[in-house]
Design an enzyme around this catalytic site. Structure first.
Site, PDB file in Angstrom:
ATOM      1  N   VAL A  88      10.953  -4.897   3.083  1.00  0.00           N
ATOM      2  CA  VAL A  88      10.581  -5.041   4.497  1.00  0.00           C
ATOM      3  C   VAL A  88      10.874  -3.732   5.238  1.00  0.00           C
ATOM      4  O   VAL A  88      11.853  -3.049   4.928  1.00  0.00           O
ATOM      5  CB  VAL A  88      11.401  -6.210   5.105  1.00  0.00           C
ATOM      6  CG1 VAL A  88      11.151  -6.346   6.592  1.00  0.00           C
ATOM      7  CG2 VAL A  88      11.066  -7.511   4.387  1.00  0.00           C
ATOM      8  N   ALA A 139       3.427  -1.439   4.307  1.00  0.00           N
ATOM      9  CA  ALA A 139       2.547  -2.415   4.967  1.00  0.00           C
ATOM     10  C   ALA A 139       2.722  -3.838   4.446  1.00  0.00           C
ATOM     11  O   ALA A 139       1.765  -4.609   4.408  1.00  0.00           O
ATOM     12  CB  ALA A 139       1.078  -1.982   4.853  1.00  0.00           C
ATOM     13  N   GLY A 140       3.946  -4.194   4.052  1.00  0.00           N
ATOM     14  CA  GLY A 140       4.202  -5.547   3.536  1.00  0.00           C
ATOM     15  C   GLY A 140       3.773  -6.626   4.530  1.00  0.00           C
ATOM     16  O   GLY A 140       3.055  -7.554   4.157  1.00  0.00           O
ATOM     17  N   GLY A 141       4.183  -6.494   5.781  1.00  0.00           N
ATOM     18  CA  GLY A 141       3.850  -7.499   6.798  1.00  0.00           C
ATOM     19  C   GLY A 141       2.357  -7.551   7.073  1.00  0.00           C
ATOM     20  O   GLY A 141       1.771  -8.629   7.196  1.00  0.00           O
ATOM     21  N   SER A 142       1.714  -6.378   7.130  1.00  0.00           N
ATOM     22  CA  SER A 142       0.261  -6.331   7.373  1.00  0.00           C
ATOM     23  C   SER A 142      -0.490  -6.963   6.208  1.00  0.00           C
ATOM     24  O   SER A 142      -1.518  -7.622   6.395  1.00  0.00           O
ATOM     25  CB  SER A 142      -0.209  -4.876   7.527  1.00  0.00           C
ATOM     26  OG  SER A 142       0.451  -4.278   8.606  1.00  0.00           O
ATOM     27  N   SER A 143       0.024  -6.757   5.002  1.00  0.00           N
ATOM     28  CA  SER A 143      -0.634  -7.312   3.824  1.00  0.00           C
ATOM     29  C   SER A 143      -0.492  -8.836   3.787  1.00  0.00           C
ATOM     30  O   SER A 143      -1.416  -9.539   3.371  1.00  0.00           O
ATOM     31  CB  SER A 143      -0.059  -6.675   2.553  1.00  0.00           C
ATOM     32  OG  SER A 143      -0.875  -6.996   1.468  1.00  0.00           O
ATOM     33  N   LYS A 195       0.840  -1.209   0.000  1.00  0.00           N
ATOM     34  CA  LYS A 195       0.000   0.000   0.000  1.00  0.00           C
ATOM     35  C   LYS A 195       0.872   1.257   0.000  1.00  0.00           C
ATOM     36  O   LYS A 195       2.032   1.232   0.451  1.00  0.00           O
ATOM     37  CB  LYS A 195      -0.965   0.032   1.179  1.00  0.00           C
ATOM     38  CG  LYS A 195      -0.330   0.202   2.566  1.00  0.00           C
ATOM     39  CD  LYS A 195      -0.166   1.626   3.031  1.00  0.00           C
ATOM     40  CE  LYS A 195       0.503   1.675   4.398  1.00  0.00           C
ATOM     41  NZ  LYS A 195       1.419   2.683   4.697  1.00  0.00           N
ATOM     42  N   ASP A 218      -2.763  -1.733  10.549  1.00  0.00           N
ATOM     43  CA  ASP A 218      -2.952  -1.609   9.095  1.00  0.00           C
ATOM     44  C   ASP A 218      -3.606  -2.841   8.461  1.00  0.00           C
ATOM     45  O   ASP A 218      -3.915  -2.834   7.276  1.00  0.00           O
ATOM     46  CB  ASP A 218      -1.594  -1.391   8.396  1.00  0.00           C
ATOM     47  CG  ASP A 218      -1.100   0.044   8.528  1.00  0.00           C
ATOM     48  OD1 ASP A 218      -1.920   0.936   8.858  1.00  0.00           O
ATOM     49  OD2 ASP A 218       0.098   0.277   8.292  1.00  0.00           O
TER      50      ASP A 218
HETATM   51  O1  C5P Z   1      -0.629  -1.647  15.410  1.00  0.00           O
HETATM   52  P1  C5P Z   1       0.796  -1.889  15.074  1.00  0.00           P
HETATM   53  O2  C5P Z   1       1.372  -3.070  15.819  1.00  0.00           O
HETATM   54  O3  C5P Z   1       1.033  -1.995  13.611  1.00  0.00           O
HETATM   55  O4  C5P Z   1       1.616  -0.606  15.554  1.00  0.00           O
HETATM   56  C1  C5P Z   1       3.033  -0.595  15.657  1.00  0.00           C
HETATM   57  C2  C5P Z   1       3.462   0.587  16.507  1.00  0.00           C
HETATM   58  O5  C5P Z   1       3.203   1.812  15.840  1.00  0.00           O
HETATM   59  C3  C5P Z   1       2.721   0.715  17.836  1.00  0.00           C
HETATM   60  O6  C5P Z   1       3.326  -0.027  18.833  1.00  0.00           O
HETATM   61  C4  C5P Z   1       2.813   2.205  18.100  1.00  0.00           C
HETATM   62  O7  C5P Z   1       4.100   2.522  18.605  1.00  0.00           O
HETATM   63  C5  C5P Z   1       2.727   2.796  16.724  1.00  0.00           C
HETATM   64  N1  C5P Z   1       1.349   3.198  16.329  1.00  0.00           N
HETATM   65  C6  C5P Z   1       0.761   4.311  16.936  1.00  0.00           C
HETATM   66  N2  C5P Z   1      -0.500   4.689  16.536  1.00  0.00           N
HETATM   67  C7  C5P Z   1      -1.142   4.030  15.560  1.00  0.00           C
HETATM   68  C8  C5P Z   1      -0.549   2.905  14.946  1.00  0.00           C
HETATM   69  C9  C5P Z   1       0.702   2.521  15.353  1.00  0.00           C
HETATM   70  O8  C5P Z   1       1.339   4.953  17.804  1.00  0.00           O
HETATM   71  N3  C5P Z   1      -2.349   4.442  15.179  1.00  0.00           N
END
Ligand code: C5P
Length: 286
Positions: A97, A102-106, A11, A138
């Site tokens: 990577v 968002a490679g990992g999320s995808s 993305k 994501d």
């Molecule tokens: O949700 P995810 O594990 O992808 O988020 C990774 C890190 O990015 C979180 O631990 C946080 O530090 C930060 N984050 C945030 N606010 C968001 C999404 C991610 O602070 N809306």
């Protein structure tokens, strides 16, 4: 059961805004997201036994629950209660990577879609997105894909009119950025410049590619450490000089992309960007 192949598209952020820090430690986001044809490939197979066996073409990736593809498989089992036996996931990474795409999320979203298909569980995309929320902010967007507005932690996804078909050149500079560090840098500042999200949505509604390109904006660019910001700016200028309609960084970076309405111009820009960094890709928007 026959194995299935699933694509996990990368993305881009057409806009990325952070509205503030939340009580739960996350940040309130407002982002216009776009899927592109550059994609990882996953093969999923179910066999008798138990557990999740993940393999990858990249030796340095974790293959346990720290990998979002494996985490998604575990969350699917927990949410649906379906015991699928032994799941083998063969992951071919093509999306860089830790690149802001968002490679990992995808990959996680592809596993959710794949399991739903393999097991005939009949969950709707919205139900799969709900499971994806447990894996990462994501992931719900990646389940739904296309052009969409992501709000809240990133998990509240509203479809938008599709971006008019175009080409994109994606170039990943050779440095990494830490997502938590960039969020922390943002917390310490009062930023005056924000993307024109409403204008971006209006441009999508009128299929105005020039208007979209003019409004590409990522708030994280302003808080990159000085030297990294310089590199990102240099790459953006290179893409614009090569005929991009607009250019921006994606996610927390460091990947920079440009939008092009002409394939030949995009190919020439791809070649030029390759003189500047190693990982450069030409893709279509989806
Ligand atoms: O949700 P995810 O594990 O992808 O988020 C990774 C890190 O990015 C979180 O631990 C946080 O530090 C930060 N984050 C945030 N606010 C968001 C999404 C991610 O602070 N809306």
């Amino acid at each position: 059961m026959e194995p299935i192949k699933i694509a996990a598209p990368a993305k881009l952020n057409l806009t990325l805004d952070v509205l503030g820090k939340r009580e739960d430690g996350y940040h309130e986001m407002k982002m216009v997201m776009q899927s592109v044809s550059l994609a990882d490939e996953l093969t999923l197979e179910i066999q008798p036994g138990e557990g999740v066996a993940l393999s990858s073409n990249l030796g340095f990736l974790p293959l346990d629950g720290r990998n979002l593809a494996a985490a998604a498989a575990m969350q699917f089992r927990e949410a649906t209660g379906v015991n699928y036996g032994r799941l083998t996931i063969c992951l071919t990474k093509k999306v860089p990577v830790c690149a802001g795409m968002a490679g990992g999320s995808s990959d996680a979203a592809a596993v959710l879609r794949g399991l739903n298909q393999l097991l005939g569980t009949g969950l709707s995309p919205q139900e799969l997105a709900k499971i994806g929320e447990r894996v990462g902010s994501d992931v719900p967007y990646c389940v739904l894909g296309g052009t969409a507005l992501a709000q809240g932690r990133g998990e509240q996804v509203t479809p938008l009119p599709a971006l008019p078909g175009c080409w994109t050149v994606l170039a990943k500079p050779e440095f990494s950025v830490s997502t938590p560090e960039l969020f922390a840098r943002l917390d310490g500042q009062r930023l005056r410049c924000h993307p024109d999200t409403a204008g971006m949505i209006a441009a999508l509604e009128t299929k105005d590619l020039q208007g979209v390109a003019r409004r590409l904006f990522n708030i994280f660019e302003q808080v990159l450490p000085e030297r990294k910001r310089g590199k990102v700016e240099e790459l953006k200028q290179l893409l614009l000089h090569c005929g991009a309609l607009g250019a921006s960084m994606s996610g927390t970076g460091p990947t920079v992309f440009g939008l092009f309405d002409d394939e030949g111009t995009a190919q020439a820009a791809e070649a030029e960007a390759k003189t500047f960094c190693r990982e450069v890709f030409l893709a279509r928007t989806l």
